[in-house]
Write a protein that holds these residues in place. Sequence first.
Motif, short mmCIF file in Angstrom:
data_model
loop_
_atom_site.label_atom_id
_atom_site.label_comp_id
_atom_site.label_asym_id
_atom_site.label_seq_id
_atom_site.Cartn_x
_atom_site.Cartn_y
_atom_site.Cartn_z
N PRO A 123 4.08 11.82 4.09
CA PRO A 123 3.34 12.35 2.93
C PRO A 123 2.91 11.28 1.94
N MET A 124 3.57 10.11 1.96
CA MET A 124 3.22 9.05 1.01
C MET A 124 1.98 8.28 1.44
N ARG A 125 1.60 8.39 2.69
CA ARG A 125 0.56 7.49 3.20
C ARG A 125 -0.84 7.87 2.73
N ARG A 126 -1.11 9.13 2.54
CA ARG A 126 -2.45 9.52 2.07
C ARG A 126 -2.75 8.93 0.69
N ILE A 174 -20.45 0.78 -12.58
CA ILE A 174 -19.98 2.16 -12.73
C ILE A 174 -19.27 2.62 -11.46
N GLY A 175 -19.81 2.24 -10.30
CA GLY A 175 -19.13 2.55 -9.04
C GLY A 175 -17.77 1.88 -8.96
N ALA A 176 -17.68 0.63 -9.44
CA ALA A 176 -16.40 -0.07 -9.43
C ALA A 176 -15.38 0.63 -10.32
N VAL A 177 -15.81 1.09 -11.48
CA VAL A 177 -14.92 1.80 -12.40
C VAL A 177 -14.42 3.09 -11.76
N LEU A 178 -15.32 3.83 -11.13
CA LEU A 178 -14.92 5.09 -10.49
C LEU A 178 -13.95 4.82 -9.33
N ALA A 179 -14.23 3.77 -8.54
CA ALA A 179 -13.34 3.44 -7.42
C ALA A 179 -11.95 3.07 -7.91
N ALA A 180 -11.88 2.25 -8.96
CA ALA A 180 -10.58 1.87 -9.50
C ALA A 180 -9.82 3.08 -10.04
N SER A 181 -10.55 4.00 -10.68
CA SER A 181 -9.90 5.19 -11.24
C SER A 181 -9.25 6.04 -10.14
N VAL A 182 -9.99 6.25 -9.07
CA VAL A 182 -9.45 7.03 -7.95
C VAL A 182 -8.26 6.30 -7.33
N GLY A 183 -8.36 4.97 -7.21
CA GLY A 183 -7.24 4.20 -6.66
C GLY A 183 -6.01 4.26 -7.53
N TYR A 184 -6.19 4.19 -8.85
CA TYR A 184 -5.06 4.28 -9.77
C TYR A 184 -4.35 5.63 -9.66
N VAL A 185 -5.14 6.69 -9.56
CA VAL A 185 -4.53 8.02 -9.46
C VAL A 185 -3.79 8.18 -8.14
N GLY A 186 -4.36 7.62 -7.05
CA GLY A 186 -3.65 7.65 -5.77
C GLY A 186 -2.30 6.97 -5.86
N GLN A 193 0.29 8.99 -7.89
CA GLN A 193 0.85 10.17 -7.24
C GLN A 193 2.18 9.88 -6.55
N ILE A 194 2.38 8.64 -6.09
CA ILE A 194 3.62 8.33 -5.37
C ILE A 194 4.50 7.33 -6.09
N THR A 195 4.05 6.79 -7.22
CA THR A 195 4.88 5.84 -7.95
C THR A 195 6.24 6.42 -8.34
N PRO A 196 6.32 7.68 -8.82
CA PRO A 196 7.65 8.21 -9.17
C PRO A 196 8.62 8.23 -8.00
N THR A 197 8.11 8.38 -6.78
CA THR A 197 8.97 8.45 -5.60
C THR A 197 9.22 7.07 -4.99
N LEU A 198 8.16 6.29 -4.86
CA LEU A 198 8.25 5.02 -4.15
C LEU A 198 8.64 3.86 -5.05
N ALA A 221 7.09 1.59 -8.71
CA ALA A 221 5.82 0.98 -9.08
C ALA A 221 5.51 -0.27 -8.26
N GLU A 222 6.47 -1.22 -8.22
CA GLU A 222 6.20 -2.47 -7.52
C GLU A 222 6.02 -2.25 -6.02
N ARG A 223 6.80 -1.35 -5.46
CA ARG A 223 6.68 -1.08 -4.03
C ARG A 223 5.35 -0.39 -3.70
N THR A 224 4.84 0.39 -4.63
CA THR A 224 3.58 1.08 -4.39
C THR A 224 2.45 0.09 -4.17
N ILE A 225 2.25 -0.84 -5.12
CA ILE A 225 1.16 -1.80 -4.99
C ILE A 225 1.40 -2.73 -3.79
N SER A 226 2.67 -3.03 -3.50
CA SER A 226 2.97 -3.91 -2.37
C SER A 226 2.64 -3.23 -1.05
N TRP A 227 3.01 -1.97 -0.91
CA TRP A 227 2.70 -1.26 0.33
C TRP A 227 1.20 -1.06 0.50
#
Length: 305
Positions: free
Chosen positions: A62-65, A157-169, A172-177, A179-185
Amino acid sequence: MWLGFVGVVVFALTLPMTRLATGTSEAPQLSPWFVTWARAAMAGLLSAVWLAVSRAPWPTGPMRRPLWLSMAGNVIGYPLLLGWALRHVTATHAAVITALLPLTTAVAAAWLMHQRARLGFWACAALGSLLVVAYSLLRTNQAGQRFGLEWADLLLIGAVLAASVGYVGGAQITPTLGAERTISWVCVFALPLTLSGTWLTWPATGVSTTAWLGLLYVGLFSMWIGFFAWFRGLALGGALRVSQLQLLQPFISMVAAVPLLGERIDTMSWGFALLVVVTVFAGRRLAGPAPSPPTPAHHTHKERP
């Protein structure tokens, strides 16, 4: 707060350092494709070592998406679109457009995480977007071009939207995984793509030393070390309090572009950056959940004895 400030400074320098790496349309340096793949490959190799040393558990299914979503937005979309845009506009110009990032991230969270927000927040989001469009139109008119949006601004504008979606992704799993492990994975999952992309787009001709130094910065700091300081600061000081430091980011980018790139900051850029930051600040204050619609009350009538 100091860790959060370090993270903001690291991310703010991403704009001038990326322009150093890619060069301009008149004097191109490293290809934006190569910068995108190489910076993520550096971060991915460091992440693999760090995850192995810390014995981090492998992410479950479930974390991979969310990890793939963060990879698409933060590893590929944002740096690639930003790199191409910065070949045609200054870092100061880009700082004004990307000042919308905190607000668009909140919009992405409301959309992807089904979070409701008050009407005032959406009004601030609309006003901030209109300010960015107005800035782009005025800039184009000043340059003596046809009155319209520059295609480089559409890339930003596309870069800003892409970063926003990436941050939200990632959120979604930072509380479980963690913070540091999230960006590393995220960086490790991208390694097959980024390593092959780095090899295929390796520059055939020589480039300047400053371009390589710019690439080294965005690979080591923007893509990896900055997230460690930023995420740790958010965890220790509270996301609501520490995240306000992000309002300083566009101004730090603009100031850093003066010694690094020799750019000059005009009054219009200062003014529009300030106005966009005010809308972001107001939007955050109004980003609380919208009141739920009232439910009909059920009246009970006490029976007479």
